[in-house]
Design a protein around this motif. Sequence first.
Motif, PDB file in Angstrom:
ATOM      1  N   ALA A  33       0.823  -1.210   0.000  1.00 53.58           N
ATOM      2  CA  ALA A  33       0.000   0.000   0.000  1.00 53.58           C
ATOM      3  C   ALA A  33       0.857   1.260   0.000  1.00 53.58           C
ATOM      4  O   ALA A  33       0.511   2.258  -0.645  1.00 53.58           O
ATOM      5  CB  ALA A  33      -0.938  -0.009   1.203  1.00 53.58           C
ATOM      6  N   ASP A  34       1.981   1.230   0.711  1.00 57.22           N
ATOM      7  CA  ASP A  34       2.873   2.398   0.716  1.00 57.22           C
ATOM      8  C   ASP A  34       3.419   2.666  -0.683  1.00 57.22           C
ATOM      9  O   ASP A  34       3.580   3.827  -1.091  1.00 57.22           O
ATOM     10  CB  ASP A  34       4.029   2.174   1.694  1.00 57.22           C
ATOM     11  CG  ASP A  34       3.592   2.288   3.152  1.00 57.22           C
ATOM     12  OD1 ASP A  34       2.511   2.859   3.401  1.00 57.22           O
ATOM     13  OD2 ASP A  34       4.329   1.800   4.029  1.00 57.22           O
ATOM     14  N   ALA A  35       3.700   1.595  -1.423  1.00 57.33           N
ATOM     15  CA  ALA A  35       4.175   1.766  -2.798  1.00 57.33           C
ATOM     16  C   ALA A  35       3.054   2.291  -3.692  1.00 57.33           C
ATOM     17  O   ALA A  35       3.278   3.174  -4.535  1.00 57.33           O
ATOM     18  CB  ALA A  35       4.712   0.443  -3.335  1.00 57.33           C
ATOM     19  N   ILE A  36       1.849   1.774  -3.510  1.00 54.72           N
ATOM     20  CA  ILE A  36       0.700   2.248  -4.294  1.00 54.72           C
ATOM     21  C   ILE A  36       0.448   3.728  -4.022  1.00 54.72           C
ATOM     22  O   ILE A  36       0.095   4.497  -4.928  1.00 54.72           O
ATOM     23  CB  ILE A  36      -0.553   1.409  -3.974  1.00 54.72           C
ATOM     24  CG1 ILE A  36      -0.411  -0.011  -4.545  1.00 54.72           C
ATOM     25  CG2 ILE A  36      -1.818   2.076  -4.507  1.00 54.72           C
ATOM     26  CD1 ILE A  36      -0.368  -0.088  -6.061  1.00 54.72           C
ATOM     27  N   ALA A  37       0.648   4.164  -2.779  1.00 55.03           N
ATOM     28  CA  ALA A  37       0.429   5.575  -2.433  1.00 55.03           C
ATOM     29  C   ALA A  37       1.322   6.497  -3.253  1.00 55.03           C
ATOM     30  O   ALA A  37       0.953   7.647  -3.542  1.00 55.03           O
ATOM     31  CB  ALA A  37       0.676   5.789  -0.943  1.00 55.03           C
ATOM     32  N   LEU A  38       2.484   6.014  -3.653  1.00 58.99           N
ATOM     33  CA  LEU A  38       3.402   6.833  -4.451  1.00 58.99           C
ATOM     34  C   LEU A  38       2.859   7.108  -5.846  1.00 58.99           C
ATOM     35  O   LEU A  38       3.256   8.085  -6.489  1.00 58.99           O
ATOM     36  CB  LEU A  38       4.763   6.136  -4.553  1.00 58.99           C
ATOM     37  CG  LEU A  38       5.516   5.921  -3.231  1.00 58.99           C
ATOM     38  CD1 LEU A  38       6.730   5.033  -3.460  1.00 58.99           C
ATOM     39  CD2 LEU A  38       5.933   7.257  -2.626  1.00 58.99           C
ATOM     40  N   PHE A  40      -0.057   8.148  -6.576  1.00 57.32           N
ATOM     41  CA  PHE A  40      -0.939   9.317  -6.562  1.00 57.32           C
ATOM     42  C   PHE A  40      -0.177  10.637  -6.539  1.00 57.32           C
ATOM     43  O   PHE A  40      -0.771  11.697  -6.757  1.00 57.32           O
ATOM     44  CB  PHE A  40      -1.887   9.237  -5.357  1.00 57.32           C
ATOM     45  CG  PHE A  40      -2.641   7.938  -5.277  1.00 57.32           C
ATOM     46  CD1 PHE A  40      -3.366   7.470  -6.365  1.00 57.32           C
ATOM     47  CD2 PHE A  40      -2.608   7.170  -4.129  1.00 57.32           C
ATOM     48  CE1 PHE A  40      -4.047   6.264  -6.305  1.00 57.32           C
ATOM     49  CE2 PHE A  40      -3.291   5.966  -4.050  1.00 57.32           C
ATOM     50  CZ  PHE A  40      -4.006   5.505  -5.146  1.00 57.32           C
ATOM     51  N   THR A  41       1.121  10.572  -6.259  1.00 59.55           N
ATOM     52  CA  THR A  41       1.952  11.779  -6.275  1.00 59.55           C
ATOM     53  C   THR A  41       2.994  11.720  -7.388  1.00 59.55           C
ATOM     54  O   THR A  41       3.935  12.512  -7.405  1.00 59.55           O
ATOM     55  CB  THR A  41       2.655  11.956  -4.913  1.00 59.55           C
ATOM     56  OG1 THR A  41       3.309  10.734  -4.550  1.00 59.55           O
ATOM     57  CG2 THR A  41       1.637  12.323  -3.836  1.00 59.55           C
ATOM     58  N   ASN A  42       2.820  10.763  -8.301  1.00 58.25           N
ATOM     59  CA  ASN A  42       3.695  10.627  -9.470  1.00 58.25           C
ATOM     60  C   ASN A  42       5.150  10.413  -9.060  1.00 58.25           C
ATOM     61  O   ASN A  42       6.066  10.982  -9.649  1.00 58.25           O
ATOM     62  CB  ASN A  42       3.576  11.864 -10.365  1.00 58.25           C
ATOM     63  CG  ASN A  42       4.062  11.597 -11.786  1.00 58.25           C
ATOM     64  OD1 ASN A  42       4.051  10.461 -12.249  1.00 58.25           O
ATOM     65  ND2 ASN A  42       4.494  12.646 -12.473  1.00 58.25           N
ATOM     66  N   GLN A  43       5.347   9.551  -8.054  1.00 54.48           N
ATOM     67  CA  GLN A  43       6.692   9.321  -7.537  1.00 54.48           C
ATOM     68  C   GLN A  43       7.221   7.925  -7.844  1.00 54.48           C
ATOM     69  O   GLN A  43       8.162   7.460  -7.201  1.00 54.48           O
ATOM     70  CB  GLN A  43       6.716   9.561  -6.021  1.00 54.48           C
ATOM     71  CG  GLN A  43       6.587  11.022  -5.637  1.00 54.48           C
ATOM     72  CD  GLN A  43       6.689  11.224  -4.142  1.00 54.48           C
ATOM     73  OE1 GLN A  43       5.682  11.246  -3.440  1.00 54.48           O
ATOM     74  NE2 GLN A  43       7.913  11.362  -3.653  1.00 54.48           N
ATOM     75  N   VAL A  44       6.598   7.249  -8.818  1.00 52.16           N
ATOM     76  CA  VAL A  44       7.080   5.945  -9.270  1.00 52.16           C
ATOM     77  C   VAL A  44       7.256   6.004 -10.778  1.00 52.16           C
ATOM     78  O   VAL A  44       6.393   6.540 -11.485  1.00 52.16           O
ATOM     79  CB  VAL A  44       6.084   4.817  -8.911  1.00 52.16           C
ATOM     80  CG1 VAL A  44       6.648   3.457  -9.317  1.00 52.16           C
ATOM     81  CG2 VAL A  44       5.774   4.820  -7.429  1.00 52.16           C
ATOM     82  N   SER A  45       8.348   5.457 -11.270  1.00 48.26           N
ATOM     83  CA  SER A  45       8.550   5.443 -12.718  1.00 48.26           C
ATOM     84  C   SER A  45       7.486   4.560 -13.363  1.00 48.26           C
ATOM     85  O   SER A  45       6.947   3.642 -12.731  1.00 48.26           O
ATOM     86  CB  SER A  45       9.941   4.900 -13.055  1.00 48.26           C
ATOM     87  OG  SER A  45      10.019   3.509 -12.776  1.00 48.26           O
TER      88      SER A  45
END
Length: 431
Positions: A33-38, A40-45
């Motif tokens: 879930a912490d990774a999924i949260a990223l 929503f802020t465009n913080q995952v490639s």
Amino acid sequence: MASQTPEVVDIKLLLSRLWPLPAAGTPVADDIADAIALFFTNQVSEAQASALLMCLHFTGLDRRADVMAACAARMRKAAARVDPAPLRKIAAEKSLKRGQYSGGLCDIVGTGGDSHNTFNVSTASSIVASAFLRMAKHGNRASTSKSGSADLLANLKYPGEIDNETTDLVANLNYIEPATLPSIYSTTNYAFLFAPVFHPGMRFVAPIRKQLPWRTLFNLLGPLANPVDVLEDEPTDGSAKLPSPLEARVIGVARRELGPVFAEALRMTGARKAMVVCGSEDLDEISIAGPTYCWWIHEDATGSVVIDHFQLNPADFGVTAHPLSDVSPGKSPAENAATMTSILQNQRPVDDPLLSFVFINTAALMVVAGLPEDSTEGVTAPEVISERGPGGGRWKEGVRLARLAVSSGEARRQWKLFVEATNQITPTEVL
């Protein structure tokens, strides 16, 4: 001053733990879930975001209750913030309390993806139910069908002053946001929560989903992420924690095996009044054609939240079964809106298959909310149906109330008030 681009976070370590899955030490739901949260802020490639969604899909982790509950919580946290206090105040001042329904917000929604392409039943049911329930219908444009809930509502014209008359005025769905919800509910029992407005972070997810050929975790999270489902932190003064403004909901799933998973995820998120349904045809509604599998989340006599599993049939609602071919295929948004208008104007025959389809789904939400329950049971009007069916629900009484919502004109009136309210919002309210 220009806003800074958020730093991209490397989730390679998590991905390495997801595939292949180790015999022990599977990543916990909160890690995922912490990774999924990223997202929503465009913080995952895009590469790692796609890899994560694929890993979750092929390992089945995206269909595990704890993962769904944790990810839905992150999605709600990333949503546009809804202040629950004004909503509770309106609920107290404009009480709709009846039976075991406390006057809170309600939702009825499906996951989609059932390939049946039926009429917008949950959307129609939400409007009919607004005659008695305060609705917070969460929805979006079409993804897998011809007409999504937002598509239908954007074409549903404002009722005129004369019966059977309409105008060209439609609801302004983009003006409904956290700041304007109190003014909407001060006027009408109905509000539509347009997903792009309330979940702006999903704009970063959409391009990734479009490039994948499979349904992903995000196809399941929407029904669990209604933005008015706001859970506050534990009070520090020892007072009781206030409940979510979202009191009751019905969620349809397109595959039977998802039913118990969704039910458990709802219980994990704190739901106390909810039902998950799946028609035996893998339909994400209560079926008008045959059996529907149900998982009812409710409080037992001790106050504990339990899940009861049973089946419902059209006869349990007091209506005749009809094949799905009688209520499908769904048509264009404009055509579906015309059908909805005929429902609101009470123009369809009493035994119309589509009308019965809408009414049994409306009835289910009313039963889950507790509306048909009378605290002075035994002292009721002659027309009230006290008969109980599977699960102990008064399903036939729910249908009677749904019919009354239409025949009395109250459902039509609530929709009219909603359209008026959305067109009276000034630009300063939505800044």
